[in-house]
Design a protein around this motif. Structure first.
Motif, PDB file in Angstrom:
ATOM      1  N   LEU A  59       0.795  -1.229   0.000  1.00 28.31           N
ATOM      2  CA  LEU A  59       0.000   0.000   0.000  1.00 28.31           C
ATOM      3  C   LEU A  59       0.827   1.278   0.000  1.00 28.31           C
ATOM      4  CD1 LEU A  59      -2.721  -1.140   2.551  1.00 28.31           C
ATOM      5  CD2 LEU A  59      -2.832  -1.207   0.056  1.00 28.31           C
ATOM      6  N   THR A  60       2.133   1.162   0.230  1.00 27.02           N
ATOM      7  CA  THR A  60       3.020   2.320   0.153  1.00 27.02           C
ATOM      8  C   THR A  60       4.163   1.960  -0.796  1.00 27.02           C
ATOM      9  OG1 THR A  60       4.572   1.717   1.925  1.00 27.02           O
ATOM     10  CG2 THR A  60       2.505   2.749   2.583  1.00 27.02           C
ATOM     11  N   ALA A  70      -0.964   4.306  -4.773  1.00 31.02           N
ATOM     12  CA  ALA A  70      -2.224   4.364  -5.520  1.00 31.02           C
ATOM     13  C   ALA A  70      -3.365   4.846  -4.642  1.00 31.02           C
ATOM     14  CB  ALA A  70      -2.543   2.988  -6.099  1.00 31.02           C
ATOM     15  N   ASN A  71      -3.269   4.552  -3.340  1.00 26.62           N
ATOM     16  CA  ASN A  71      -4.355   4.902  -2.430  1.00 26.62           C
ATOM     17  C   ASN A  71      -3.765   5.606  -1.205  1.00 26.62           C
ATOM     18  OD1 ASN A  71      -6.401   4.855  -0.414  1.00 26.62           O
ATOM     19  ND2 ASN A  71      -7.440   3.219  -1.520  1.00 26.62           N
ATOM     20  N   PRO A  72      -3.706   6.944  -1.227  1.00 29.43           N
ATOM     21  CA  PRO A  72      -3.091   7.675  -0.109  1.00 29.43           C
ATOM     22  C   PRO A  72      -3.766   7.422   1.235  1.00 29.43           C
ATOM     23  CG  PRO A  72      -3.359   9.113  -2.017  1.00 29.43           C
ATOM     24  CD  PRO A  72      -4.109   7.841  -2.320  1.00 29.43           C
ATOM     25  N   ARG A  76      -1.761   6.054   4.384  1.00 30.77           N
ATOM     26  CA  ARG A  76      -1.710   6.785   5.651  1.00 30.77           C
ATOM     27  C   ARG A  76      -2.037   5.864   6.825  1.00 30.77           C
ATOM     28  NH1 ARG A  76      -1.760  11.861   7.785  1.00 30.77           N
ATOM     29  NH2 ARG A  76      -2.861  12.096   9.764  1.00 30.77           N
ATOM     30  N   LEU A  77      -3.083   5.048   6.667  1.00 32.81           N
ATOM     31  CA  LEU A  77      -3.480   4.166   7.757  1.00 32.81           C
ATOM     32  C   LEU A  77      -2.378   3.174   8.088  1.00 32.81           C
ATOM     33  CD1 LEU A  77      -5.450   3.006   9.799  1.00 32.81           C
ATOM     34  CD2 LEU A  77      -6.446   1.619   7.961  1.00 32.81           C
ATOM     35  N   ILE A  78      -1.829   2.521   7.075  1.00 30.94           N
ATOM     36  CA  ILE A  78      -0.827   1.506   7.377  1.00 30.94           C
ATOM     37  C   ILE A  78       0.444   2.160   7.922  1.00 30.94           C
ATOM     38  CG2 ILE A  78       0.304   1.342   5.116  1.00 30.94           C
ATOM     39  CD1 ILE A  78      -0.722  -1.574   7.448  1.00 30.94           C
ATOM     40  N   ASN A  79       0.768   3.373   7.454  1.00 31.70           N
ATOM     41  CA  ASN A  79       1.924   4.071   8.016  1.00 31.70           C
ATOM     42  C   ASN A  79       1.706   4.439   9.478  1.00 31.70           C
ATOM     43  OD1 ASN A  79       3.716   4.031   5.834  1.00 31.70           O
ATOM     44  ND2 ASN A  79       2.838   5.868   4.911  1.00 31.70           N
TER      45      ASN A  79
END
Length: 257
Positions: A59-60, A70-72, A76-79
């Motif tokens: 996702l990042t 592709a999906n900010p 953001r959530l996974i970061n």
């Protein structure tokens, strides 16, 4: 006949409730029981991070050259989750939640020998299955960890999200609340473990739940086939945890009083 999303959601809810009310929590009667619980559970604390890292990879952007995700929102959530899990602010300063758990184990005299042997072999390049066997992890632990690693290595992104969210992030707060409510141990006698449990209840039951639900919708595009696979992955993850708790409950019941 294709299983409907509604029936899978119902099954997931039922299994979720069974898991959060598992008898293993009330079986922890003293610190000897708690030591045994932690010596098993530490492997689940460890393999949780493989799910997190697989999602961070998907996702990042973790490669060079960098390019925008592709999906900010998902990035953001996974970061945010990685930030907390790998470098949370604790009474001992910045720590991984895994290291905090190890510290809590040492606080009450639980053995960290097996998990440390396992980690040493992983660092040297041993496969997870090989390291588990060489560390002499019990069969239920080997099964649980192997199932998690299989999901991390072979699952599609949305399946890993299903396992992570429904099998871990969404169920952990209620499991830990049940543990704190049911065990016969004064929290002040195990301050580091109590902090670990309370911290996960606070973080995982806050913004992450609704954000993860939105992440699932964005990743799948609400495609019915992918949504079914998300839910199926969550059910499988809960079933694996239930098998682990069943085996641990049996071990606690046969432990010396």
């Amino acid at each position: 006949m294709t299983t409907t999303i509604e029936s899978l959601q119902l099954t997931l809810k039922e299994k979720h409730n069974l898991l959060t009310n598992h008898a293993v929590f009330s079986a922890i009667r003293n610190q000897d029981d708690l030591r045994l619980f932690m010596e098993w559970h530490v492997f689940a604390v460890w393999d949780f991070m493989s799910l997190v890292k697989r999602l961070q990879m998907d996702l990042t952007t973790t490669s060079i050259p960098w390019y925008p995700p592709a999906n900010p929102n998902a990035a953001r959530l996974i970061n945010e989750i990685v930030l907390g899990e790998e470098s949370d602010i604790t009474p001992k300063g910045a720590m991984t939640h895994f290291d905090l758990y190890l510290s809590a184990m040492k606080e009450i005299g639980a053995s960290t020998r097996q998990i440390n042997q396992f980690l040493n072999m992983i660092r040297k390049g041993d496969a997870v299955a090989t390291a588990l066997k060489r560390a002499e992890a019990l069969a239920p632990i080997q099964r649980f960890v192997s199932a998690t690693i299989s999901t991390c290595q072979d699952g599609l992104t949305h399946q890993v999200v299903g396992s992570f969210f429904y099998g871990r992030e969404n169920v952990i707060p209620e499991m830990f609340q049940a543990l704190l409510k049911s065990w016969s141990i004064a929290p002040e006698t195990v301050p580091e473990l109590n902090f670990y449990l309370e911290r996960h209840i606070e973080v995982d039951s806050g913004d992450h739940g609704p954000a993860a639900q939105r992440m699932i919708e964005e990743i799948t595009g609400n495609d019915p086939a992918q949504m079914r696979e998300v839910l199926e992955a969550g059910i499988q993850a809960i079933d694996e945890r239930h098998r682990l708790w069943d085996s641990l409950l049996a071990a606690l019941q046969h432990a010396p009083s």
